[in-house]
Design a protein around this motif. Sequence first.
Motif, PDB file in Angstrom:
ATOM      1  N   GLN A 235     -13.007 -46.957  16.143  1.00 28.86           N
ATOM      2  CA  GLN A 235     -13.455 -46.889  17.528  1.00 28.86           C
ATOM      3  C   GLN A 235     -12.369 -47.476  18.431  1.00 28.86           C
ATOM      4  O   GLN A 235     -11.767 -48.504  18.109  1.00 28.86           O
ATOM      5  CB  GLN A 235     -14.760 -47.681  17.735  1.00 28.86           C
ATOM      6  CG  GLN A 235     -15.969 -47.122  17.015  1.00 28.86           C
ATOM      7  CD  GLN A 235     -16.467 -45.821  17.633  1.00 28.86           C
ATOM      8  OE1 GLN A 235     -16.115 -45.459  18.756  1.00 28.86           O
ATOM      9  NE2 GLN A 235     -17.311 -45.105  16.882  1.00 28.86           N
TER      10      GLN A 235
ATOM     11  N   TRP B 206     -19.144 -52.506  17.739  1.00 24.74           N
ATOM     12  CA  TRP B 206     -19.122 -51.083  18.087  1.00 24.74           C
ATOM     13  C   TRP B 206     -20.543 -50.534  18.196  1.00 24.74           C
ATOM     14  O   TRP B 206     -20.849 -49.760  19.109  1.00 24.74           O
ATOM     15  CB  TRP B 206     -18.340 -50.301  17.029  1.00 24.74           C
ATOM     16  CG  TRP B 206     -16.886 -50.669  16.944  1.00 24.74           C
ATOM     17  CD1 TRP B 206     -16.154 -51.398  17.854  1.00 24.74           C
ATOM     18  CD2 TRP B 206     -15.979 -50.347  15.886  1.00 24.74           C
ATOM     19  NE1 TRP B 206     -14.855 -51.543  17.433  1.00 24.74           N
ATOM     20  CE2 TRP B 206     -14.714 -50.901  16.229  1.00 24.74           C
ATOM     21  CE3 TRP B 206     -16.102 -49.653  14.691  1.00 24.74           C
ATOM     22  CZ2 TRP B 206     -13.595 -50.770  15.411  1.00 24.74           C
ATOM     23  CZ3 TRP B 206     -14.992 -49.510  13.870  1.00 24.74           C
ATOM     24  CH2 TRP B 206     -13.751 -50.064  14.227  1.00 24.74           C
ATOM     25  N   ASN B 207     -21.406 -50.927  17.255  1.00 23.45           N
ATOM     26  CA  ASN B 207     -22.784 -50.435  17.299  1.00 23.45           C
ATOM     27  C   ASN B 207     -23.536 -50.981  18.515  1.00 23.45           C
ATOM     28  O   ASN B 207     -24.386 -50.288  19.083  1.00 23.45           O
ATOM     29  CB  ASN B 207     -23.519 -50.821  16.009  1.00 23.45           C
ATOM     30  CG  ASN B 207     -23.145 -49.929  14.858  1.00 23.45           C
ATOM     31  OD1 ASN B 207     -22.715 -48.784  15.046  1.00 23.45           O
ATOM     32  ND2 ASN B 207     -23.272 -50.429  13.634  1.00 23.45           N
TER      33      ASN B 207
ATOM     34  N   SER C 253     -22.263 -48.872  21.367  1.00 24.90           N
ATOM     35  CA  SER C 253     -22.818 -47.525  21.246  1.00 24.90           C
ATOM     36  C   SER C 253     -24.267 -47.496  21.708  1.00 24.90           C
ATOM     37  O   SER C 253     -24.669 -46.605  22.476  1.00 24.90           O
ATOM     38  CB  SER C 253     -22.729 -47.042  19.796  1.00 24.90           C
ATOM     39  OG  SER C 253     -21.390 -46.938  19.371  1.00 24.90           O
TER      40      SER C 253
ATOM     41  N   HIS D 156     -22.292 -46.312  14.136  1.00 24.62           N
ATOM     42  CA  HIS D 156     -20.909 -45.975  13.798  1.00 24.62           C
ATOM     43  C   HIS D 156     -20.795 -45.303  12.428  1.00 24.62           C
ATOM     44  O   HIS D 156     -20.124 -44.276  12.274  1.00 24.62           O
ATOM     45  CB  HIS D 156     -20.039 -47.228  13.840  1.00 24.62           C
ATOM     46  CG  HIS D 156     -18.657 -47.027  13.296  1.00 24.62           C
ATOM     47  ND1 HIS D 156     -17.683 -46.342  13.975  1.00 24.62           N
ATOM     48  CD2 HIS D 156     -18.101 -47.388  12.098  1.00 24.62           C
ATOM     49  CE1 HIS D 156     -16.578 -46.291  13.252  1.00 24.62           C
ATOM     50  NE2 HIS D 156     -16.803 -46.923  12.109  1.00 24.62           N
TER      51      HIS D 156
END
Length: 867
Positions: free
Chosen positions: A569, A605-606, A609, A558
Motif C-alpha cells: 500500500q 492499512w486496514n 481502508s 488488505h
Amino acid sequence: MKANILKSIAIVALVAFVPLTGCEKQGNVVKDYAGMRTSALDNSAWDQSIWISAVNASVVTDTIKGNVCRAADGASFFASTIKNEKKVTSVKWMTAGLGVYELYINGKEVGNEFLKPGFTHYAKTKRSFTYDVTDAIDNKADNENLFAVQVTPGWWADKIVTPGDHVGMIGKKCAFRGVLEYTFADGSKKLYGTNVEDWKAGIAGPVLHAAIFDGEVYDARIKPGYETPEKLSKPEQNNEFNGEILPSDGAEIYLRQDLALAPVKAYVWKDVEGVTDDAFGKVVISKEFTHGEEIVVKQGETLVVDFGQNAAAVPSFEFNAKEGTVLTCLPAELLNDGNGAKSRGMDGPEGSCHRTNLRTPDQGMQLIYTFGNNEGFVSFYPRCTFFGYRFVSVTATDEVRIKSIQSVPVTSIAKDLEIGTITTGNDLINQLISNTIWGERSNYLSVTTDCPQRNERLGWTADTQVFTETGTFFANTDKFFHKWMRDMRDSQSEKGGFPGVAPTAQYGGDMMRVGWADAGIIVPWTVWKQFGDNQIVDENWEAMNKYMTYVNDTKYDHKAHIEENGNYQWADWLSYEPLESCGGLAFEVDKSGKRGPKADAVDYWNYLSASYWAIDAGMMRDMATATGRDAAVYQKMEDDAKAYLKATFLNENGEFKVPILNTMQTPALFALKNNLVEGQAKENMIAHLRDNFKEHGNCLQTGFLGTSILMQTLTDNGMADISYELLFQRKNPSWLYSVDNGATTIWERWNSYMIDKGMGPSGMNSFNHYAYGCVCQWIWETAAGIAADPAVPGFKHIIMRPVPDKRLGYIKAEYNSAAGLIKSEWKYDGDKWTWSFTVPEGATASVTLPGETEVKEYKSGSYTVEK
C-alpha cells in the motif's frame, strides 16, 4: 475521392488567399488556424473510413528497459486531395489519431487544440476532433483541396503507455482515421473517408523524432510532408486499435499565450571555477542579458534562461543562425548551487541547469533544432511534446542570435475555464496560492498528471482525489473530470477495483490501493457537489456501485485484495510518520530474508481502508439521494463501516488498539473526520493530537492522505488555532518551507529541496506536483467561508462559516460558481473585523459568524457585517 499528391505544391501556393477562421499569437509565432470545432458527425460515418499507417514507419522491436525507452524515429505524414464534384457550401472533417496529430488543409493548420487527441486508455478509447473547415477550402467546382496530417508517437507508441520489459512499444505504428463530409450547393452530401486507395502515407516532414518523454528533434531544412509527395506512397490498413472512438468533450489541451513567460534572467557561461573532487564548481558568467536585449550564443557557450515560474510549457523562439546549425535546448526545474557540491545532490557546476531528477536526462526531455536556409529571424516551438521546467539550457554548434524566447504554458485549463480568484494580505500565503494555481495548470493536462517534467506524467488517482475539490475553486473542471472518469472506468478491474493510475499506462495499474482506488467515488461526488452535476453520477453509477460492493464484501481488507494490490500500500505517502511506505518504514525482512509489510503496517492499512469505506459509503448515499436511487443501502454500509472501525481499531478511551497509531497524526484525523469518537474519548483524542503537534514544533507530519483532510478536520474539531499555526509554519515540514526555499509550484516532497542541504532524493523528486496544494481548499472554504452544501449541490445553498486570523491581514475571494458569482471579503481594523459577502441570485446561504454557533439564513444579495 481522387488522390493527387503531385498537385500538393501547387495547392500550397494558394494558401495565402484562403480566409482563416482563427488567428492568435503562439509564443513568438502569429499563428493562423483553419477551421472551427463543431459537433461530431453521426457515428455511422466512421464506417466510411479505416485506420491507415505508413508502410515504411519504423517500429520499436527491442525490449523496453533502462536506456532502451525511446520511441521510433520519424513522423508519419498522410495526404490526399479531393476534387470538388460541384460547388461546395460546407465541409466538416471528423478526425482521430493513434499518436499526437496535427491537421492541415492546403498547408494551413486546422484547430488551435494542442497535442490532439490527448491521453486515454490505449486499447479502449480514442477521442475524435471534428472541425467545420468550410472557410479554409477552395469551394469552386472542379477545384482541389489538399488534406494532410502529421502523426507522432505520443500517448500511443511511446514509453508513457509501455511497461518495462515489454517487447517494443504498446502501439507499434502511428495511424490516422478521418471522415470528410462535403455539402454541395444543390443540397447533396458526400462522405470521404481514409482508405488505402485515395490516401498516401510515409515518413516525412521536419520532425525527425518526437514523443512525450523524449522531446522533439526538428530539422527546418526539411519541407513538410504535404510538400514532398515523393516521400509518400500507398498506405496500409492499421488494425491495432479496436476500441471506441468518442468525440472529445473536455480535457482538450491548449497553449496559454496569455500566460506566456518572458525571461527574468538570462546569461551565458563557458568556463567553470572552483572544481574539486567533491564539487563541480561554479560557472563563470561571461555576459548577462538585459530585458529585451538580443541574446547571442556562440559555439562552446551555454545560455541559461530563468523564466521565473515552473510550468508545463514549451519554449518558443524567434531566432537566427546559419543553415545547418544545431541548437539544443534542455529544460530543468532548478539550477545547481553550492559550488556544485555532490553532497548536495548537484549534477553540475553552480549556475548550470540541474536535470538528474528528470530520471532520463540523457535520453529524454530534449529539444534539438537544426536551422534551415533563412536570412532573417524564424519562429519555432515544439508541437509534438511538452516539458516541465522553469529554466532552460541552450547550446549550439555555431552562433545563434535569439531575438525573443518565451515559455508558453501547456494546459487543459483554458483561460475561460478559470473561475476563482483569492488573495490575502500575506505575501507568503499569496505565493502559496499562486503555487497551487500553477500546479493545477501544469498537471491538469488531458489527465490529472502527477508531474509534467520527468518520465512519469501519469494520472495518479490519489493525487487526483485529494486535490479535486481545491481545483474546482480555481477552474471549471466539470467536463475535464467527465473525460477522466471515462479513463477510470476503462481501467477498472473485472472485480470492481479502481487503479492507482488512470488511464492505464506504463505502471501504476495496481488495484485496491487505499486512497488511490477511492478516487473512483470521491471524484464524481466532488464534481457533483461543486457543480450540481447529476450526469457524472449517472455515467459512473454502475462502476461506482461495483466498486462499493467489492469494498463492502471484503471490508476493504488488505489481505483480501493481495491478488490485485501486490501486498503493498502507498498509504499516507511521503508522510513524516512511522509506517510510511516510500521510505520503507512499513516493511521488514523476515528470518528467511523475505521482505514484506510489518503486522502494524497491515493493521494501519486496514484502518485507513475502512476509513475510506465509511467515507465512500457516505458519498454514495448522497449521490443516490440526489439522483433518486436507493440511499438506504449506502447508509447501512456507512454505519457498518463505522461500527467495524470502532470495534476493530479503537478502545473506549479514544486510543488506538495498535500502540504505534497513537504516535501518529493521520489515524486520529481520520477517526475525527468519521466521528468515531464522542464524549470523553473524543476529548482524549483531541488532547492527544494537540500534544502531538506540540511535540513536533507545530509541524504537520502527514502525507498525501492525511494532509487532504488535515486542516478542515482540525477546524471542525475545535482546533482552528492549530490549522492556522500549520498554515503559517515555516519550518520543515510545512507549506511555507517550500515558499521560503524558492518554490513557484507545489513540491512532491515536503523537503524536495533545502537551502542548507540541497536536493532531496533524486530518484523521485518533482518540483511541480499539486497534491499538497489541497490546503487551498481550506483557504477557500474556511478562511474565506465559501463552501457547497451536499444537500443542495452546485452552491445553490452556500455554507459560509469564515474563520479569520489577523496574520492573514485580509482575504478577498471571488468565485464564479455553478449558481453564480459568490464573493467573500474580510479585513481587520484593529480588533474590528469587517466582512462583506455576496450570495448570487437564486441561491441562499447559511451564515455562522466567527466564534458563534447561531446560524442565520440569507437570501441573494450583498451584505456587510462587523464583529
